[in-house]
Scaffold this motif. Structure first.
Motif, short mmCIF file in Angstrom:
data_model
loop_
_atom_site.label_atom_id
_atom_site.label_comp_id
_atom_site.label_asym_id
_atom_site.label_seq_id
_atom_site.Cartn_x
_atom_site.Cartn_y
_atom_site.Cartn_z
N PHE A 114 0.84 -1.18 0.00
CA PHE A 114 0.00 0.00 0.00
C PHE A 114 0.88 1.24 0.00
CE2 PHE A 114 -3.28 -2.91 1.12
CZ PHE A 114 -4.48 -2.28 0.79
N PRO A 115 0.42 2.30 -0.64
CA PRO A 115 1.19 3.55 -0.62
C PRO A 115 1.39 4.03 0.81
CG PRO A 115 -0.58 3.66 -2.24
CD PRO A 115 -0.81 2.42 -1.44
N SER A 116 2.55 4.58 1.08
CA SER A 116 2.85 5.09 2.42
C SER A 116 2.08 6.37 2.69
CB SER A 116 4.35 5.35 2.55
OG SER A 116 4.63 5.98 3.80
N SER A 117 1.66 6.54 3.94
CA SER A 117 0.98 7.77 4.34
C SER A 117 1.97 8.85 4.74
CB SER A 117 0.03 7.48 5.51
OG SER A 117 0.75 6.96 6.61
N ARG A 118 3.25 8.51 4.76
CA ARG A 118 4.28 9.48 5.15
C ARG A 118 4.61 10.42 3.99
NH1 ARG A 118 7.80 8.38 9.55
NH2 ARG A 118 7.14 6.60 10.80
N MET A 119 5.27 11.51 4.29
CA MET A 119 5.77 12.41 3.27
C MET A 119 6.85 11.69 2.45
SD MET A 119 4.08 15.21 3.59
CE MET A 119 5.07 16.43 2.69
N PRO A 120 7.02 12.05 1.17
CA PRO A 120 8.02 11.38 0.32
C PRO A 120 9.43 11.38 0.90
CG PRO A 120 6.58 12.76 -1.00
CD PRO A 120 6.25 13.05 0.42
N THR A 121 9.76 12.42 1.68
CA THR A 121 11.12 12.50 2.25
C THR A 121 11.28 11.67 3.51
OG1 THR A 121 10.45 14.51 3.43
CG2 THR A 121 11.55 14.78 1.28
N GLU A 122 10.17 11.12 4.03
CA GLU A 122 10.22 10.33 5.26
C GLU A 122 10.22 8.85 4.92
OE1 GLU A 122 7.90 12.20 8.81
OE2 GLU A 122 6.61 12.36 7.04
N PRO A 123 11.23 8.09 5.36
CA PRO A 123 11.23 6.64 5.09
C PRO A 123 10.14 5.93 5.87
CG PRO A 123 13.02 7.24 6.58
CD PRO A 123 12.40 8.54 6.13
N GLU A 124 9.59 4.90 5.27
CA GLU A 124 8.54 4.11 5.92
C GLU A 124 9.18 3.06 6.81
OE1 GLU A 124 4.39 2.10 4.49
OE2 GLU A 124 6.19 1.57 3.38
N ALA A 125 8.73 2.98 8.05
CA ALA A 125 9.24 1.96 8.97
C ALA A 125 8.75 0.59 8.53
CB ALA A 125 8.79 2.26 10.39
N PRO A 126 9.60 -0.46 8.67
CA PRO A 126 9.18 -1.80 8.23
C PRO A 126 7.88 -2.28 8.85
CG PRO A 126 11.54 -1.75 8.68
CD PRO A 126 10.98 -0.42 9.15
#
Length: 316
Positions: A114-126
């Motif tokens: 699923f697409p991340s809800s974070r900003m593009p500059t913020e890495p998604e936590a596993p």
């Protein structure tokens, strides 16, 4: 033979359960010795593979498959991860995830994050990752939503939804369509006993047990073949008097592929194109040269969006 969208990873599966892996950096194919299990005398005959499109984005070197899903002829689902090290292939793991009731073959697999809800500059936590998995048998389509890994996705039946159709079909397959190699799948098309099921995939913030497919319709073989019988060359639609071979009056095609708006149906001696929006036959091509044998498969190169039709002796 199973080839990933980048062309780097290739897996050969034989009916005796022997499986090999090939990569451009390897001098020869390497046998996958971990591809065994305790059921069915340990034989793993691969029926379908879901490749990891997101890992390809993150591993431009192309030396690892990342976590992939493997479906077998006996209805077993495995997670595997293969990497290339020096002149050998390392099987990082091969774990059983699921067995389909009645042991029906897993004819198609695809998945995406699923697409991340974070900003593009913020890495998604596993632990924030959530997966959507769609898999099919000849008569069932399953949708799973869960995370943060595949073991968690398939650990609970509450993570799945299922549709079932009647009938009997000795071969089946499922294809999804995305606009480019890294795009989310937008549609799903599934070969079932009565016809071609097709639906849109709506990417939204869904939870466990929900479906992403919507507007699922069935295009029946009788309807397709009736349209092919009346298709006129150059008309772009169904009319005229082009005869359909007698062996396809009420049969599933031997193989099929998809474009954004069409399904390509390969019968032994002819190829049909059907518009999935209008459900009309828009093109018929007979195999006139006997030296070409019969149509056997339809394949799509997702990196170039080209479709290839394969006969016993040639590729178009």
């Amino acid at each position: 033979v199973f080839l990933d969208p980048t062309g780097n990873h290739e897996i050969y599966s034989f009916r005796n359960g022997t499986n090999f892996y090939r990569h451009p950096k390897l001098r020869r194919p390497v046998q996958l010795k971990k591809f065994v299990h305790n059921d069915q005398k340990g034989v793993v005959v691969i029926e379908s593979i879901g490749w990891n499109r997101r890992f390809v984005e993150e591993d431009p070197g192309g030396d690892e498959t990342g976590p992939i899903l493997i479906g077998t002829t006996g209805g077993l689902l495995f997670e595997a991860w293969i990497s290339v090290e020096k002149d050998s292939a390392k099987e990082r793991h091969f774990n059983r995830l699921l067995k389909i009731p009645e042991g029906d073959p897993i004819s198609g697999i695809d998945f995406d994050r699923f697409p991340s809800s974070r900003m593009p500059t913020e890495p998604e936590a596993p632990d924030e990752q959530k997966y959507y998995v769609i898999l099919t048998t000849p008569t069932r389509i399953f949708e799973y939503i869960g995370g943060p890994d595949f073991a968690s996705v398939f650990a609970k039946t509450s993570n799945r939804s299922m549709n079932e159709v009647g009938g009997d079909l000795d071969h089946s397959s499922m294809h999804t369509y995305s606009h480019h190699m890294q795009g989310h799948p937008q549609t799903v098309t599934w070969l079932v006993p009565a016809g071609i099921y097709h639906a849109e995939i709506e990417w939204r913030n869904a939870g466990a047990g929900e479906r992403l497919t919507k507007g699922m319709n069935i295009l029946r073989y009788r309807q397709i073949l009736a349209g092919a019988s009346s298709w006129a060359p150059g008309s772009g639609q169904s009319r005229g008097t082009v005869a359909v071979s007698g062996d396809v009056q009420d049969e599933a095609p031997v193989a099929f592929g998809i474009t954004e708006f069409h399904a390509l149906l390969a019968y032994q001696q002819q190829l049909l194109a059907v518009n999935l929006l209008t459900e009309q036959v828009v093109w018929v091509q007979k195999l006139m040269d006997r030296s070409l044998g019969s149509f056997m498969a339809v394949a799509r190169d997702i990196s170039t969006m080209n479709n290839f039709v394969i006969t016993e002796t040639a590729t178009f």
